[in-house]
Design a protein around this motif. Structure first.
Motif, short mmCIF file in Angstrom:
data_model
loop_
_atom_site.label_atom_id
_atom_site.label_comp_id
_atom_site.label_asym_id
_atom_site.label_seq_id
_atom_site.Cartn_x
_atom_site.Cartn_y
_atom_site.Cartn_z
N MET A 1 11.80 0.37 16.15
CA MET A 1 12.98 1.05 15.60
C MET A 1 13.51 0.33 14.35
N PHE A 2 13.41 -0.99 14.34
CA PHE A 2 13.83 -1.74 13.15
C PHE A 2 12.93 -1.40 11.96
N LEU A 3 11.62 -1.30 12.18
CA LEU A 3 10.70 -0.92 11.11
C LEU A 3 10.98 0.51 10.64
N LEU A 4 11.32 1.39 11.57
CA LEU A 4 11.63 2.77 11.20
C LEU A 4 12.88 2.83 10.32
N VAL A 5 13.90 2.06 10.67
CA VAL A 5 15.12 2.03 9.85
C VAL A 5 14.82 1.47 8.46
N LEU A 6 13.96 0.45 8.37
CA LEU A 6 13.58 -0.09 7.07
C LEU A 6 12.91 0.97 6.20
N THR A 7 12.01 1.74 6.78
CA THR A 7 11.32 2.76 5.99
C THR A 7 12.28 3.85 5.53
N LEU B 1 2.41 -2.08 1.22
CA LEU B 1 2.56 -2.14 2.67
C LEU B 1 3.76 -1.31 3.12
N TYR B 2 4.84 -1.40 2.37
CA TYR B 2 6.04 -0.63 2.71
C TYR B 2 5.76 0.87 2.56
N GLY B 3 5.16 1.26 1.43
CA GLY B 3 4.82 2.68 1.25
C GLY B 3 3.82 3.17 2.27
N GLY B 4 2.84 2.32 2.62
CA GLY B 4 1.88 2.71 3.66
C GLY B 4 2.54 2.90 5.01
N LEU B 5 3.54 2.06 5.32
CA LEU B 5 4.26 2.22 6.58
C LEU B 5 5.05 3.53 6.60
N GLN B 6 5.62 3.90 5.45
CA GLN B 6 6.30 5.20 5.37
C GLN B 6 5.32 6.34 5.63
N VAL B 7 4.15 6.28 5.02
CA VAL B 7 3.14 7.32 5.24
C VAL B 7 2.73 7.38 6.70
N ILE B 8 2.59 6.22 7.33
CA ILE B 8 2.18 6.17 8.74
C ILE B 8 3.24 6.82 9.63
N PHE B 9 4.51 6.52 9.40
CA PHE B 9 5.56 7.12 10.23
C PHE B 9 5.64 8.63 10.01
N LYS B 10 5.52 9.07 8.76
CA LYS B 10 5.54 10.52 8.51
C LYS B 10 4.33 11.19 9.16
N ALA B 11 3.16 10.57 9.01
CA ALA B 11 1.95 11.15 9.60
C ALA B 11 2.05 11.20 11.13
N ALA B 12 2.58 10.13 11.74
CA ALA B 12 2.70 10.10 13.19
C ALA B 12 3.65 11.19 13.69
N ALA B 13 4.78 11.38 12.98
CA ALA B 13 5.74 12.40 13.40
C ALA B 13 5.12 13.80 13.33
N LEU B 14 4.48 14.13 12.20
CA LEU B 14 3.86 15.45 12.06
C LEU B 14 2.72 15.62 13.04
N TYR B 15 1.96 14.56 13.23
CA TYR B 15 0.82 14.62 14.15
C TYR B 15 1.28 14.90 15.58
N LEU B 16 2.33 14.22 16.02
CA LEU B 16 2.81 14.43 17.39
C LEU B 16 3.35 15.84 17.57
N VAL B 17 4.11 16.33 16.59
CA VAL B 17 4.67 17.68 16.71
C VAL B 17 3.56 18.72 16.80
N LEU B 18 2.58 18.63 15.90
CA LEU B 18 1.52 19.63 15.88
C LEU B 18 0.58 19.50 17.07
N THR B 19 0.09 18.29 17.31
CA THR B 19 -0.90 18.08 18.37
C THR B 19 -0.32 18.39 19.74
N TYR B 20 0.85 17.85 20.03
CA TYR B 20 1.41 18.05 21.37
C TYR B 20 1.98 19.46 21.51
N GLY B 21 2.46 20.05 20.42
CA GLY B 21 2.90 21.44 20.51
C GLY B 21 1.76 22.37 20.88
#
Length: 530
Positions: free
Chosen positions: A106-112, A319-339
């Protein structure tokens, strides 16, 4: 206020902030991503859709979030936490390692979410001639001439901060004053010789693979083209420049031959010229400013917390920009895949019969399709520069929903035979209500335990694809690309060690969370079978 209503109110506020920021020209951290779907700048004028697609997509997402928020506010008043769910959450908090890992995540998420307020080349605030300006939060850039310089290009705030005392200017820069991509230090140029009609490496031994620039007269003439070369031949999309050095269009190349062009009819494509590779020497980590040899490029060019890579890009920013991409990708991936997986899995388990048999055969066929081969074929045909993060995630989702569907099929098949499901049907509940209101809440415990491991899987897959060169283009910051560049420059160990440490920390954090969730949601701790 109940939990669903709080979430609904948050969704509405975020959607309104994103829309207001877009139409007011304000760059609000994180929410500006809603309208970050612009087309290729060279194609914007081709159609109305390409010119306005970022606003159409952004408005569609904002409207969808607003409607979802209104529904949650309207129907979330009677929400009450299930006592069993509360016991599971309490059990999760009691698992020290997993709960600590969750707080780290959650701390990393707030940073991004701080976005350009933490990382970026634009200044947070500039006081010039008694007035305050906020370039990082303004959509339109300030020019050099606005702050007393020369030229119409965007102001260089790192250099402006160097001469702040001379001009009585106050410049407040982000903690990492570099953009994640296309923001570099001084460069070197190496001429790429032509051998047997193919561009070769500087030593002339092997055909050149990578990004290069074509100049009319070696390294000193005007710039003609820039793009990627494969096996010494221009490949895919090549940028073409005019006499003034500005881009005029693109050429599509395949195996060294032009297959299509978007150049103006009155423009003659340049011929001849020599290809040159621009090299940015990796710089080691430096916490202090260093005086450079060239007065106009002094100071900030050598202040990199984690050093730079072979292109001169700041590693900490990447690294910071890559972490942002990872969080965005994970969010979209979970919504689409699990939906998709939850919907198909519940329907298979509820209906069974012919529908279940057909869907199982479809899943068996898809499971036998090699995922990496599909990505490689798309990358070769679409062109790596045309591939977006959405394209990669869509391919992921096409193959990843199957595992979720298998788990939900089994759970739904078991739950539909219980008394509460039969009672709901007898009382006249519709099929969607029986599935998604009664069966799914009792079957979702198994799916919750899969979420952290799915996130770890998508992180590893994105990094691996970028490492192999079949992932997102250079406009996206990527950990896999940093790792690839680090292996090519083992004499600069800070490149590999930085991204490797971040990967280990992030994957271990998610794994600890997954283990804690799996233990907390274990039905044997709260259920006695007789």
């Amino acid at each position: 206020m109940t939990f669903p209503r709080k979430i609904g109110l948050l969704l509405i506020v975020v959607a309104l902030l994103a829309t207001a920021g877009e139409f007011r020209g304000i760059e609000i951290p994180t929410v500006r991503w809603f309208y970050d779907f612009e087309a290729d700048p060279n194609r914007i004028g081709e159609s109305f859709w390409l010119e306005h697609q970022h606003r159409v997509i952004g408005l569609a997402m904002s409207v969808a979030m607003t409607l979802a928020g209104l529904l949650m506010i309207a129907f979330g008043g009677g929400f009450h936490w299930n006592p069993l769910t509360l016991r599971r959450l309490e059990r999760f908090r009691s698992i020290g390692r997993g709960y600590f890992a969750f707080r780290v995540l959650m701390f990393l998420l707030v940073l991004t979410m701080l976005d350009q307020a933490l990382v970026g080349k634009r200044a947070l605030a500039v006081r010039y001639e008694g007035e305050w300006h906020f370039p990082a939060f303004r959509e339109l850039p300030y020019s050099e001439s606005f702050f007393g310089g020369t030229g119409d290009e965007e102001a260089n705030y790192r250099l402006l901060s160097e001469r702040a005392e001379e001009t009585d200017t106050v410049v407040i820069l982000p903690a990492i004053p570099w953009d994640p991509t296309f923001d570099s230090d001084d460069q070197m140029e190496r001429l790429l010789p032509m051998v047997a009609k193919r561009v070769h490496t500087p030593d002339g031994r092997d055909p050149y693979n990578g990004y290069a620039f074509q100049f009319a007269e070696g390294e000193s003439g005007p710039l003609l083209r820039s793009g990627r070369l494969r096996q010494g031949l221009p490949q895919w999309s090549i940028e073409v420049y005019g006499p003034d050095g500005e881009p005029v269009g693109r050429e599509e190349w395949k195996d060294g031959e032009i297959v299509s062009s978007s150049l103006p009819e009155d423009f003659e494509a340049p011929e001849g010229g020599a290809w040159v590779r621009k090299i940015y020497p990796p710089l080691p980590p430096a916490l202090e400013q260093r005086q450079a040899t060239q007065p106009e490029k002094r100071g900030w060019q050598h202040r990199h917390l984690l050093g730079t890579d072979k292109k001169g890009w700041d590693i900490a920013a990447q690294l910071y920009g890559g972490l942002q991409v990872i969080f965005k990708a994970a969010a979209l991936y979970l919504v689409l895949t699990y939906g998709i997986g939850i919907t198909f899995g519940c329907l298979m388990g509820y209906f069974g019969g012919t529908y279940d048999l057909i869907m199982q055969r479809v899943m068996e066929i898809m499971l036998n399709v090699p995922f990496l081969l599909v990505v490689m074929i798309l990358s070769a045909n679409i062109g790596r520069d045309n591939i977006t993060l959405g394209t990669i995630l869509l391919i992921f989702c096409i193959f990843s929903w199957i595992q979720v569907a298998v788990y939900l099929r089994t759970a739904t098949y078991k739950e539909k035979a219980r008394d509460y499901a039969s009672a709901a049907r007898v009382l006249g509940a519709s099929m969607p209500r029986v599935i998604f209101r009664h069966i799914l809440p009792n079957a979702v415990a198994t799916i919750v335990t899969l979420v952290p491991f799915s996130v770890a899987s998508v992180i590893a897959s994105l990094t691996a694809l970028d490492f192999l060169g079949f992932g997102v283009p250079d406009s996206y910051p990527s950990w896999g690309r940093i790792l690839n560049g680090g292996l090519e420059n083992l004499g600069s160990p800070w490149i590999v060690s930085s991204v490797f440490a971040m990967l280990v920390i992030l994957l271990l954090t998610i794994t600890f969370i997954g283990e804690a969730i799996r233990e907390a949601f274990d039905p044997k701790k709260f259920t006695t079978y007789q």
